[in-house]
Design a protein around this motif. Structure first.
Motif, short mmCIF file in Angstrom:
data_model
loop_
_atom_site.label_atom_id
_atom_site.label_comp_id
_atom_site.label_asym_id
_atom_site.label_seq_id
_atom_site.Cartn_x
_atom_site.Cartn_y
_atom_site.Cartn_z
N LEU A 198 0.62 -1.27 0.14
CA LEU A 198 0.05 0.01 0.08
C LEU A 198 0.72 1.07 -0.04
CD1 LEU A 198 -2.94 0.46 -0.09
CD2 LEU A 198 -2.98 0.66 2.52
N ALA A 199 2.20 1.10 0.62
CA ALA A 199 2.91 2.31 0.98
C ALA A 199 3.47 2.63 -0.56
CB ALA A 199 3.89 2.19 1.71
N GLU A 200 3.54 1.76 -1.35
CA GLU A 200 4.12 2.00 -2.73
C GLU A 200 3.06 2.20 -3.85
OE1 GLU A 200 7.33 2.11 -3.49
OE2 GLU A 200 7.82 1.94 -1.14
N LEU A 201 1.96 1.63 -3.58
CA LEU A 201 0.64 2.16 -4.39
C LEU A 201 0.35 3.41 -4.52
CD1 LEU A 201 -1.19 0.19 -5.91
CD2 LEU A 201 -2.77 0.23 -3.94
N ILE A 202 0.19 4.06 -3.29
CA ILE A 202 0.08 5.34 -3.16
C ILE A 202 0.94 6.47 -3.93
CG2 ILE A 202 1.07 6.06 -0.92
CD1 ILE A 202 -1.50 7.62 -0.54
#
Length: 210
Positions: free
Chosen positions: A95-99
């Motif tokens: 999720l941290a990379e997705l955003i």
């Protein structure tokens, strides 16, 4: 004496089916690119079919032929974004990379974000017609799966998290002066993008279950 002309030594060749298909794809792409420029600059209500066609260098009748009119062209843009979205941010990323992927895409080409802003500012009569877009429930189901895996704390509502993520990505584009005032960095600069992406990563990691 009657003047004669020699026959054309190179008679006109009709394009093959494959060539016609490529020409059609190029025309559709040019119209989509021109439409993105016009809609992002003027909104759905303000953009004119004639201006889109002129920007693309094509006859405006092709918009009706390929897309069924202005509304169909706008829906095609929405679906074009969904196609790009699957490449920009595959769902298996943390999720941290997705955003941050969404942030980089928005900074690289802010026109799609401007479309969202125009929709928010437009009155009901000026709203673009609803199209076939990705169901929000699909995004929420993915967040719920991440929550079950511990990537989101159990006391967080995935719907609220999704809104927060969308707002976080759009905020520097919506309020560039405020972004500069608060951070001291120009949101259009590479320095801001690097700084803000790292901060978004940290924020998302803090949302994880302990």
């Amino acid at each position: 004496m009657q003047k004669t002309t020699d026959p054309d030594p190179s008679p006109r060749r009709h394009p093959a089916p494959g060539e016609r298909r490529l020409d059609a794809e190029r025309s559709r792409r040019r119209l989509l690119d021109a439409a993105l420029e016009e809609f992002s600059a003027k909104g759905y209500a303000g953009a004119r079919v004639a201006d889109i066609a002129a920007r693309a260098g094509l006859n405006k009748q092709l918009i009706s032929y390929y897309f069924g009119g202005k509304a169909g062209l706008y829906r095609a843009l929405q679906n074009d974004w969904l196609d790009r979205e699957s490449e920009i941010a595959p769902p298996d990323l943390p999720l941290a990379e997705l955003i941050t992927r969404y942030l980089h895409a928005a900074v690289a080409d802010p026109r799609v974000m401007r479309l969202v802003l125009w929709e928010a500012l437009a009155g009901d009569a000026d709203q673009p017609p609803p199209g076939v877009v990705q169901d929000a429930e699909e995004d929420l189901s993915r967040l719920r799966a991440r929550q079950a895996d511990g990537e989101l704390a159990a006391d967080l509502d995935p719907a609220a998290v999704l809104l927060v993520m969308m707002g976080a990505v759009m905020a520097p584009l919506m309020m560039p002066r405020e972004a500069t005032r608060i951070t001291g960095l120009d949101p259009r600069s590479p320095e801001f993008e690097t700084y803000y992406a790292e901060q978004l990563r940290r924020v998302m990691r803090h949302l994880a279950a302990l």
